[in-house]
Motif scaffolding. Structure first.
Motif, short mmCIF file in Angstrom:
data_model
loop_
_atom_site.label_atom_id
_atom_site.label_comp_id
_atom_site.label_asym_id
_atom_site.label_seq_id
_atom_site.Cartn_x
_atom_site.Cartn_y
_atom_site.Cartn_z
N SER A 182 -1.58 -8.04 2.32
CA SER A 182 -1.29 -6.70 2.85
C SER A 182 -2.57 -5.88 2.94
O SER A 182 -2.75 -5.07 3.86
N LEU A 183 -3.50 -6.10 1.99
CA LEU A 183 -4.78 -5.39 2.04
C LEU A 183 -5.61 -5.86 3.24
O LEU A 183 -6.23 -5.06 3.93
N GLY B 11 0.83 -1.20 0.00
CA GLY B 11 0.00 0.00 0.00
C GLY B 11 0.86 1.25 0.00
O GLY B 11 2.08 1.17 -0.04
N TRP C 91 -1.23 -2.94 -3.60
CA TRP C 91 -1.36 -3.94 -2.55
C TRP C 91 -1.15 -5.33 -3.11
O TRP C 91 -1.24 -5.54 -4.32
#
Length: 218
Positions: A194-195, A186, A190
């Motif tokens: 990670s999102l 991010g 992404w």
């Protein structure tokens, strides 16, 4: 492949951090040894003047510090203070040897994990390139039919979620239109885990970075 890359990268970073700690500990130990060497040399030099083949000097020159310490202590040649000096010196030398070996192993581990991550990334990029070639071979109508609806689209958040879950869902909807890239964190690019991590952080929930660790976190 993205998960394999992320996990290998996490393992590499952890090994690298451990290596840095080991290097600091190794330097501290080396400094201690250097500070003690003058005392040990003084002890040996003083013993040499007596030319006693049973002296610590003879024992030091014929064995190693550990053997010399054990023999000299058994024979009663060392005072308590001298014995303590040699014991500490020997312990620090052994510690330095252990740290040196562990640091070398950790450095190898870090390199292996980095190689593993790069292999996964290369393989994924080849697969992506293959898919792009397939899409480029399609007609305009076929490409439109294959379009997954990327971009901002017309997505509407109808989850009616509230509390922490609502905050996480709202965050995800706010990222629609962002790009995807393996290993990205991010805020505009992404990958899947990670999102998820960032979305739940908005809800006050701390999750680890990789997919399987997130699953195990519950």
């Amino acid at each position: 492949l993205a998960e394999k890359y992320n996990q290998a990268k996490e393992d590499h970073d952890a090994a690298q951090e451990k290596l840095e700690d080991l290097q600091e500990d190794k330097q501290d130990t080396q400094d201690k040894i250097e500070g003690m060497q003058e005392d040990v040399r003084g002890l040996a030099n003083a013993a040499y003047t007596n030319a006693d083949y049973g002296s610590p000097a003879y024992l030091l020159s014929s064995g190693g510090p550990a053997d010399a310490l054990e023999q000299a202590a058994d024979l009663g040649y060392l005072s308590d203070n001298q014995r303590q000096t040699l014991e500490e010196f020997t312990e620090q030398k052994d510690k330095l040897d252990d740290l040196t070996a562990e640091a070398a192993d950790t450095e190898d581990e870090a390199k292996d994990k980095l190689d593993e991550a790069e292999e996964a990334k290369d393989e994924a990029e080849k697969k992506i390139e293959k898919q792009e070639d397939l899409l480029n071979d399609l007609t305009a109508e076929q490409q439109e039919a294959a379009d997954t609806g990327g971009g901002t689209g017309n997505a509407v958040n109808n989850s009616n979620a509230s509390g922490g879950a609502g905050a996480a869902v709202d965050f995800v909807y706010a990222q629609i239109g962002d790009a995807y890239s393996m290993g990205a964190n991010g805020p505009d690019v992404w990958d899947c885990s990670s999102l998820v991590q960032a979305a739940w952080a908005e809800a006050g929930v701390s999750l680890p970075r990789t997919t399987y660790d997130q699953v195990n976190a519950g």
